[in-house]
Design a protein around this motif. Structure first.
Motif, PDB file in Angstrom:
ATOM      1  N   ALA A   1       0.830  -1.202   0.000  1.00 42.90           N
ATOM      2  CA  ALA A   1       0.000   0.000   0.000  1.00 42.90           C
ATOM      3  C   ALA A   1       0.867   1.256   0.000  1.00 42.90           C
ATOM      4  O   ALA A   1       0.576   2.233  -0.700  1.00 42.90           O
ATOM      5  CB  ALA A   1      -0.932  -0.015   1.208  1.00 42.90           C
ATOM      6  N   ARG A   2       1.947   1.240   0.795  1.00 39.63           N
ATOM      7  CA  ARG A   2       2.832   2.411   0.835  1.00 39.63           C
ATOM      8  C   ARG A   2       3.513   2.629  -0.511  1.00 39.63           C
ATOM      9  O   ARG A   2       3.592   3.758  -1.008  1.00 39.63           O
ATOM     10  CB  ARG A   2       3.901   2.236   1.929  1.00 39.63           C
ATOM     11  CG  ARG A   2       3.362   2.350   3.357  1.00 39.63           C
ATOM     12  CD  ARG A   2       4.505   2.548   4.351  1.00 39.63           C
ATOM     13  NE  ARG A   2       5.476   1.466   4.293  1.00 39.63           N
ATOM     14  CZ  ARG A   2       5.411   0.354   5.018  1.00 39.63           C
ATOM     15  NH1 ARG A   2       4.386   0.175   5.855  1.00 39.63           N
ATOM     16  NH2 ARG A   2       6.332  -0.570   4.918  1.00 39.63           N
ATOM     17  N   LEU A   3       4.013   1.559  -1.099  1.00 45.15           N
ATOM     18  CA  LEU A   3       4.683   1.694  -2.388  1.00 45.15           C
ATOM     19  C   LEU A   3       3.716   2.163  -3.474  1.00 45.15           C
ATOM     20  O   LEU A   3       4.072   2.987  -4.326  1.00 45.15           O
ATOM     21  CB  LEU A   3       5.309   0.355  -2.791  1.00 45.15           C
ATOM     22  CG  LEU A   3       6.486  -0.111  -1.930  1.00 45.15           C
ATOM     23  CD1 LEU A   3       6.880  -1.535  -2.279  1.00 45.15           C
ATOM     24  CD2 LEU A   3       7.690   0.829  -2.107  1.00 45.15           C
ATOM     25  N   SER A   4       2.499   1.664  -3.432  1.00 40.67           N
ATOM     26  CA  SER A   4       1.501   2.086  -4.428  1.00 40.67           C
ATOM     27  C   SER A   4       1.147   3.551  -4.246  1.00 40.67           C
ATOM     28  O   SER A   4       0.970   4.293  -5.218  1.00 40.67           O
ATOM     29  CB  SER A   4       0.249   1.215  -4.314  1.00 40.67           C
ATOM     30  OG  SER A   4       0.548  -0.138  -4.570  1.00 40.67           O
ATOM     31  N   ALA A   5       1.029   3.988  -2.969  1.00 40.03           N
ATOM     32  CA  ALA A   5       0.714   5.389  -2.715  1.00 40.03           C
ATOM     33  C   ALA A   5       1.815   6.311  -3.227  1.00 40.03           C
ATOM     34  O   ALA A   5       1.551   7.441  -3.655  1.00 40.03           O
ATOM     35  CB  ALA A   5       0.496   5.612  -1.220  1.00 40.03           C
ATOM     36  N   ASP A   6       3.058   5.821  -3.191  1.00 40.83           N
ATOM     37  CA  ASP A   6       4.190   6.601  -3.704  1.00 40.83           C
ATOM     38  C   ASP A   6       4.406   6.392  -5.200  1.00 40.83           C
ATOM     39  O   ASP A   6       5.417   6.857  -5.747  1.00 40.83           O
ATOM     40  CB  ASP A   6       5.466   6.214  -2.956  1.00 40.83           C
ATOM     41  CG  ASP A   6       5.418   6.602  -1.484  1.00 40.83           C
ATOM     42  OD1 ASP A   6       4.600   7.491  -1.143  1.00 40.83           O
ATOM     43  OD2 ASP A   6       6.158   6.004  -0.681  1.00 40.83           O
ATOM     44  N   GLN A   7       3.475   5.672  -5.862  1.00 39.95           N
ATOM     45  CA  GLN A   7       3.539   5.385  -7.296  1.00 39.95           C
ATOM     46  C   GLN A   7       4.779   4.571  -7.665  1.00 39.95           C
ATOM     47  O   GLN A   7       5.270   4.639  -8.801  1.00 39.95           O
ATOM     48  CB  GLN A   7       3.483   6.680  -8.110  1.00 39.95           C
ATOM     49  CG  GLN A   7       2.189   7.455  -7.922  1.00 39.95           C
ATOM     50  CD  GLN A   7       2.070   8.661  -8.831  1.00 39.95           C
ATOM     51  OE1 GLN A   7       2.976   8.953  -9.610  1.00 39.95           O
ATOM     52  NE2 GLN A   7       0.961   9.373  -8.734  1.00 39.95           N
ATOM     53  N   ARG A   8       5.248   3.763  -6.748  1.00 43.41           N
ATOM     54  CA  ARG A   8       6.374   2.857  -7.023  1.00 43.41           C
ATOM     55  C   ARG A   8       5.775   1.486  -7.349  1.00 43.41           C
ATOM     56  O   ARG A   8       5.917   0.515  -6.608  1.00 43.41           O
ATOM     57  CB  ARG A   8       7.304   2.821  -5.824  1.00 43.41           C
ATOM     58  CG  ARG A   8       7.935   4.174  -5.536  1.00 43.41           C
ATOM     59  CD  ARG A   8       8.488   4.274  -4.130  1.00 43.41           C
ATOM     60  NE  ARG A   8       9.567   3.338  -3.874  1.00 43.41           N
ATOM     61  CZ  ARG A   8      10.169   3.207  -2.685  1.00 43.41           C
ATOM     62  NH1 ARG A   8       9.766   3.974  -1.660  1.00 43.41           N
ATOM     63  NH2 ARG A   8      11.132   2.340  -2.517  1.00 43.41           N
TER      64      ARG A   8
END
Length: 612
Positions: free
Chosen positions: A426-433
């Motif tokens: 979820a964190r990586l997706s929120a950062d568009q990674r």
């Protein structure tokens, strides 16, 4: 597995006509041709039906009728066929002609030149008249001709060209009955060609391909004496060396296709060229055949089998037995060892290990550590990825908490790992990674897949004895006795026979198992998983159960369903679904009989039972 003698009153199995093969000379064919107002059943209508009923080369009857459409016939269709609006003005409607044709074609194999066109219109007409869409067995003379006729003989496979080639007494003229008569002559001409090639049954004809070499077709006799029911077949060369092991519900029919049908796998064509004989083992039902196939492949390691030849090459992850345990990649595991797997490759094992280590800070070094001799810590300790037991920051007790967490996540509840990795995704997706998030997702899937697979295997290998019955298509029962994940006996109960004596016989004749160390102590992983899929099939009933069949209430199987995880080699099929068996796991119930036999322990305390 030991063969099970039929109890008194057993009925021998009768092979079906499909297994024996239906000679073309004994079949009745209805050769049909249509004239229509256009090319699509959705926008066009039938204007004429012509049909000829033939058997053994003799004409049994003919049918011909104009059909009155609901709209005018297009001018170019009238020019092509010669059928005008005036001709069909007093003709019967399609609702009157369809019942006549259905009765005329009853029990016959339909034949047409470009069959998809004619059958499409006939099915649409039957549906429009309130009849269920017929599922005719059919032959297409265009398709057959393209396999048999070369371009040197005729420039194309049109009906007029083929009729001229075979010297038809009727010239096609775009009228239904005349074209049907010409198609009869073409069909008989094609049958003569095919008979010279050894194609004498309709099963051979459905499977026939011109790409099969004459040398390959000449070996068709190798299938003549094979059984017609389920079993395993072994191709052997001139020295008796096994070349290929396969299984089928009808051994003779399947083996025959190697000599009459086009095999897209080039290795198989090469194997057939080498083969000099085919041996077969008859089996009670499909499950026994699948299990015997796996065992023979593992024993013989035939060069033309690609899968299941080396079950000993499976990869596991295990916790080492030392003061500061770590994950180790091994080929086999013993009893009492916490392990994860099996994996089909080292890469899959590495992905699952990485997922576990991202959530639980086990050490990743391979050095054997001692609590009395501290060593320098690595970079992972500075990054917070390891508790550094090497330099004494964590003692045996503190590090043991991580080991206990890893052991629980590997054997019971994967949520500690799943939750950590989901938050990271979820964190990586929120950062568009997104690429990094996809990598974490793939590692999580590999981990969940491995834990679920181990839990499913353990659920079966812990059962001392299980007897199950699956309904057959002819209202009989297929019986299987499973001990510690191994199929030890099998039988097929004929229709109308009391299954209870068969259950007693199949148990009495079952193989005795001697467990070996490891997660699958009595059989290969693939065998146990095949059995699990069969047990999860529709209508399968537990007859007897000595023990419990359950898995952890918050186990990885639930997580696998949630993430729609696919299992290696398609082995997810049925095994990880919700079960709807009518049999309570605590009291086995014989099929169509009163309660029988032993009772197993209930699996309800902190565990999810098989029955939902």
């Amino acid at each position: 597995m030991c063969p099970v003698p039929a109890p008194t009153g057993g009925v021998p199995r009768q092979a079906s006509l499909a297994e024996l093969g239906r000679p073309l000379s004994d079949l009745t064919f209805v050769v049909v041709d249509l004239e229509t107002t256009g090319g699509s059943p959705a926008t066009s209508e039938i204007t004429e039906i012509g049909a000829v009923r033939v058997r053994g080369g003799q004409i049994l009857g003919e049918m011909s009728s104009l059909v009155r459409p609901s709209a005018p016939i297009p001018a170019f269709i009238s020019v092509l066929t010669g059928i005008t609006d005036a001709m069909v003005a007093t003709a019967p409607g399609i609702g009157e002609v369809v019942p006549t044709f259905l009765e005329f074609a009853r029990g016959a194999v339909l034949v047409a030149h470009n069959a998809p066109f004619d059958l499409g219109f006939l099915r649409a007409a039957a549906t429009a008249c309130g009849y269920p869409a017929p599922a005719w067995e059919h032959l297409d003379t265009v398709r057959i001709a393209r396999r048999v006729i070369s371009r040197d003989e005729t420039r194309d496979c049109r009906l007029s060209s083929l009729a001229a080639l075979f010297g038809s007494a009727t010239q096609p003229n775009h009228r239904a009955l005349a074209d049907a008569r010409a198609t009869v002559d073409v069909l008989h001409g094609l049958f003569e060609r095919l008979g010279n090639l050894g194609v004498t049954t309709i099963e051979d004809l459905h499977e026939y391909s011109a790409r099969v070499s004459p040398a390959q077709r000449r070996k068709r006799h190798l299938a003549d004496d094979l059984p017609t029911g389920p079993g395993v077949y072994v191709f052997r060369d001139g020295t008796g060396r096994p070349l290929y092991v396969g299984t089928s519900r009808s051994v003779r029919s399947r083996v025959r296709t190697y000599f009459t049908a086009s095999e897209p796998r080039t290795r198989m064509a090469e194997m057939v060229a080498i083969a000099e004989r085919v041996d077969a083992i008859e089996c009670a039902h499909a499950l026994e055949a699948e299990v015997r196939e796996l065992r023979l492949i593992a024993e013989y390691k035939p060069p033309y089998n690609r899968r299941s030849r080396f079950p000993e090459r499976a990869v596991y992850l295990r916790l080492t037995d030392e003061p500061f345990p770590r994950l180790s990649r091994v080929r086999s595991v013993g009893d009492g060892v916490t392990s994860l797997g099996p994996f089909g490759s080292a890469a899959a094992a590495e992905s699952a290990a990485t997922a576990l280590l991202e959530a639980i800070p086990l050490r990743q070094c391979s050095t054997r550590l001692s609590p009395r001799r501290p060593t320098a810590a690595c970079a992972l300790a500075e990054l917070g990825r390891c508790g550094a037991p090497c330099d004494g920051r964590e003692g045996v007790a503190e590090y043991g908490q991580h080991v206990a967490a890893a052991r629980g996540a590997m054997t019971a509840d994967p949520r500690p790992v799943v939750d950590v990795l989901e938050r990271r995704i979820a964190r990586l997706s929120a950062d568009q990674r997104y690429e990094e998030a996809a990598g974490v997702r793939d590692r999580l899937a590999a981990y969940v897949r491995a834990v679920a697979r181990m839990q499913r295997l353990t659920a079966l290998t812990c059962i001392d004895e299980l007897v199950a019955a699956a309904p057959t298509a002819d209202a009989g029962w297929d019986l299987a006795v499973v001990r510690r994940g191994r199929l030890v006996s099998a039988a097929s109960v004929p229709r109308g026979t009391d299954p209870r004596p068969w259950v007693d016989a199949v148990v009495a004749s079952a193989e005795t198992v001697r467990p070996l160390p490891g997660p699958t102590p009595c059989a290969s992983v693939e065998e146990t998983e095949r059995i699990g899929r069969w047990l999860a099939g529709a209508g399968v009933r537990l007859v007897r159960l000595d023990g419990e069949w359950s898995w952890p209430a918050h186990g990885a199987i639930r997580a696998a369903r949630r993430f729609d995880v696919r299992f290696d080699g398609g082995l997810d099929s049925g095994f990880d679904r919700g079960f709807d068996s009518p049999t309570d796991t605590r009291r086995g119930r014989a099929p169509s009989s009163p309660r029988s036999g032993r009772s197993g322990r209930s699996g309800r305390s902190g565990r999810e039972p098989r029955k939902r």
